[in-house]
Structure formats: C-alpha cells, structure tokens
Design an enzyme around this catalytic site. Structure first.
Site: not given
Length: 491
Positions: A69, A180, A167, A252
């Site tokens: 990333d 998360h 994304k 993801d």
C-alpha cells in the site's frame, strides 16, 4: 487436479520481516500462491528489499505479483523515495495532471525494487468526515472529482509499470465503523450508491484499470446477508455482469475482523472466490499458520463445490494476465528523475497549504513556542504518525529558537505559555480522530493572548472547526508538508 487449478494460486500472503526466512522459503516452495503483500516491517534498505522481492520469486520458481500500500500521505510503506501526497491534498489542488504524476511517483519508487502491484488509490467518496478509516485517503466528497482524480492517479501508476487497485468497492466513505475492527453496514438504496459511492468505481471500470479491491461492508439493499467481499450480487452481478469488468478483483485482507469474526477458519476465502474475487488477500504479520488455514479452506471449498474448478481457472488466468501486463522486472530510478519527482512533491505540498483566517508570518530569528501531541494514536491501515519531537525538529531548521512542549500535558503547556509571554504560538493537531479536549482548552487560552497564535492542522482539516484560532491546513505530515509549512510561516 492440474497445477493451474490449484486454488492456492489465488492466495496472496504476507511475510514476517525484512528477509525471507528459511521456513518462509520452504512454505512458498510448497504453496504456489499468486503473490505476496509487503508492509513497512518488510522494507529496509533498497538493496535488502530488492533481494527480498527476488527471493520471493525465487522460492516460488516464477514471476508473481508483489504488492503493498503506497497510497500517499499517512499510508506509505516505502519512505526513502519521493513520497506521493495525500489524496485529500490532491483533491484540494483539483489537478488531474498532478494526480497522474503522483501515481507515477508512487510507481517509480516501487518498480525499482521489483514491486509491481500497488493497492492504491482509494477512490472512496468521503461522504462522512467522521469516517475512522478513510479521511485523507480520499480525494474528496465530490464523486465526480474523486472519479477524475482517482482514475488519473491509477493511470499514472499503470503507465509507469505498476498495477493499480482502486478501492474499496463498492465504497467505504460513508461508514463510522472501521472494517479492521467490525463489520460496517451501509443502509443506502442502490440509487443513492449509484449517485455517489459507485461513480468513481464505474469510471475506473470504463477506464480499463487493472484491479479493484473489495470492501468488507454489508450493503443490505444489494445483499442482506454477505459483505461485499463475499457477495455474488456485488462482485459477479454488478461489477462483472452489469459493468463488464474483466480485470483482477482482490479482496481486502481476510484477517480483518469484519470478515474473520463472521467467517472463522478461513471460511470466507472460498466464498470470496466463488463470489467473483480472483485474489484472496491474507495478512497476519507473516503468520504461516493463518496462511495454512486459508490454503486448506480454499482446497476444501473446491472439493465441496463451494467454488468450481472453472472459477479457480478464471481467477488464475486474470492474475496471469495482470502479471503479463505488469511484470516484476526492476526498473532503475535514476537520481535525476528522483530529484525531479521530489521537486514535484514539494511543489504540490506548497500549493495545497490552506489558510483559514489569513497567513501568519514568524520571525526566523525570534522565539516560537510549539504545542503539539507527544505521540498520537495510530490505527487501522496507518503505519505511523507525526510525533511532537519530529515536528519540532523539522521546524527548528527554519526557527532555531523554537521551544516544544507536549500539548497532552495541559499544565506543562500553560506553564510554557507563562514562561514565554512574547513568543508566537503554534498549536498543532496531529490526531487522526478528532481534537483532544486539552487542545481545545489551550486554544481558548490562546485566543486572549496578545502575540500571534496559529492552529496547524497536520492531519485532519476538520479539526479547524473545533479550534477557535486562525489556522493553516497542510493536508499531510510528511517531509514535503513540513518544509512547505516552514517556508510559508517564514514568508
């Protein structure tokens, strides 16, 4: 089962450290995964990281996609090259040429090491400014602007040789839950999604961009049972059939609680592949046990018919096509090109400074008092934040008499104000999530001080609304932002 039908070819895993350990090498030789995702813990010197990337491919016995990333701003993994700015800052510039160049800058720093897949850019529309996971990762709140700048950024990356990944489809910009940590729910109608969140993704599909990353979010209007990552209605239905997208769809990270808590023991891996994903991303700080769980789950899903052999073959074929377009051959990053890119980054940082209440100029030979948090909290996808000492060190290069006091200790900060009655004050906010009560208290005291006082918002521009002082928003806290800030304060 042929080699091409091995479902592990759809698995993307991570590693524990900066070198490929013997155990990791053996694991990769035994598991023909489709790629590896790197994190900050894996990146050290350019030479060492390039060797790690080469060792990954050597252990697998073939070229593969190596990802990370490198979005810009707060989400960066490689820091020793020119750093692309926050998408938020690029949104302030509203300059497609700058966005395209930013994607190129990000790509050049990756391909030098043989990294050929960047999980960027985020094209989430920043609908809710209190979103805990997007914020400065978004190009803004206007869907058309996000679409134009996001597509330009991704094209820049791909034209420079690195596969992009827009994304988080179908959009993570209107949530107050970090996926998360838990499963967000976006209870919007399809029409509302089409008018906002879907605009950039549809533009990315029309542009033929190479990959899309999914969101672990439930959209009841489209699928009342499964989050987007596992939803045939969204991945196969909307993205593939309605929009005609034939690029790579990558999930993801499947270890995020939004999926892992609801689908334990890797159950989500086969469901994601069956729904239309081509690459199943599993990140657990290099935990081979977690990788094993997902590898076994994929084999079980193939055996029990959850996912068909044809679906596996289709997924592997898409990954191979992506690799053919973006091979991992390292490309030199010459010093003159790097210097030019740094000039671009510095120029953008200066242009995106945003003043509220008029510019404040400081005497570089005079005293300056800096009040800033000692060490803000970091969470979600963010690897690091700006400490008060780091900010003070950067500003002291221009203002050598600067005195720093941690604003977390309101008592110490008040004593510093009393000890330096004639010094202009910089009150910095560097937190990702809101403004601490202590900063608000200090701002109220500064409002009555005769010397200049300036709020410096280094992460969230929304902090300006909560601090009653003239302000400057830097739209980032990396080196270029701090140099631009110092130059502007000096005038």
């Amino acid at each position: 089962m042929t080699a091409d039908l091995n479902p592990e070819r759809a698995l993307i895993v991570d590693l524990a450290g900066p070198d490929l350990s013997p155990a990791e090498g053996r694991w990769l030789r035994d598991h023909p995964v489709g790629g590896v995702c790197l994190f900050s813990r894996n990146l050290t010197t350019p030479e060492r990281t390039a060797r790690l990337v080469a060792d990954i491919r050597g252990a697998l016995g073939r070229d593969v996609l190596v990802a990370l990333d490198q979005e810009g701003g707060a989400v960066l993994r490689r820091l020793d090259v020119p750093q692309p700015p926050t998408p938020q800052g690029l949104g302030v510039l509203d300059d497609e040429a700058a966005a395209y160049e930013a994607g190129q800058v990000a790509a050049r720093g990756l391909l030098e090491l043989g990294i050929n897949w960047n999980y960027a850019p985020s094209v989430d529309v920043n609908v809710d400014p209190l979103n805990p996971v997007i914020g400065e990762r978004s190009f803004g709140a206007d869907p058309a602007r996000v679409a134009a700048l996001g597509v330009a950024w991704a094209r820049g990356s791909e034209d420079a040789g690195v596969l992009s990944a827009v994304k988080h489809f179908p959009g993570h910009g209107d949530t107050r839950v970090d996926s998360h940590l838990a499963l967000p729910v976006v209870a919007k109608s399809r029409a509302a999604l089409e008018a906002a969140e879907w605009v950039p993704f549809h533009a990315a599909v029309r542009a033929g961009l190479g990959s899309v990353m999914t969101a672990h979010i439930l959209y009841p209007a489209l699928d009342a049972d499964r989050p987007a990552t596992l939803s045939p209605a969204l991945l196969n239905g909307v993205l593939r059939q309605e929009w005609g997208y034939d690029g790579v769809v990558v999930t993801d990270a499947m270890d995020m609680k939004a999926v892992a808590d609801l689908y334990p023991d890797g159950q989500g891996a086969g469901l994601a592949l069956a729904a239309g994903a081509d690459a199943v991303l599993v990140c657990g700080h290099g935990d081979a046990g977690l990788h094993d769980v997902h590898a076994r789950a994929l084999h079980a899903a193939l055996r029990d018919g959850t996912v068909s052999g044809a679906r596996v073959a289709e997924a592997v074929a898409r990954l191979e096509r992506g690799l053919a377009r973006f091979p991992g051959t390292p490309r030199p990053y010459p010093a003159d090109r790097r210097a030019t890119d740094q000039q671009l980054v510095d120029g953008w940082a200066a242009r995106m400074l945003t003043w509220h209440g008029g510019p404040v100029r400081l005497d570089p030979a005079g005293p300056v008092l800096l009040l800033a948090p000692a060490r803000p909290a970091v969470g979600g996808p963010y690897g690091d934040a700006l400490s008060g000492e780091a900010l003070a060190g950067a500003l002291r290069e221009t203002f050598p008499r600067l005195v720093y006091v941690a604003s977390d200790d309101v008592g110490a900060a008040r004593r510093a104000l009393e000890a330096h009655p004639n010094a202009p004050v910089l009150l910095a906010t560097t937190e990702r999530w809101g403004v601490p009560d202590g900063a608000r208290t200090l701002a109220e005291a500064l409002a009555f001080r005769p010397t200049p006082a300036l709020h410096v918002a280094l992460w969230s521009p929304d902090a300006v609304d909560h601090v009653p002082l003239p302000a400057v928003v830097t739209h980032g806290f990396r080196g270029a932002n701090l140099r631009a800030l110092a130059a502007a304060l000096r005038g």
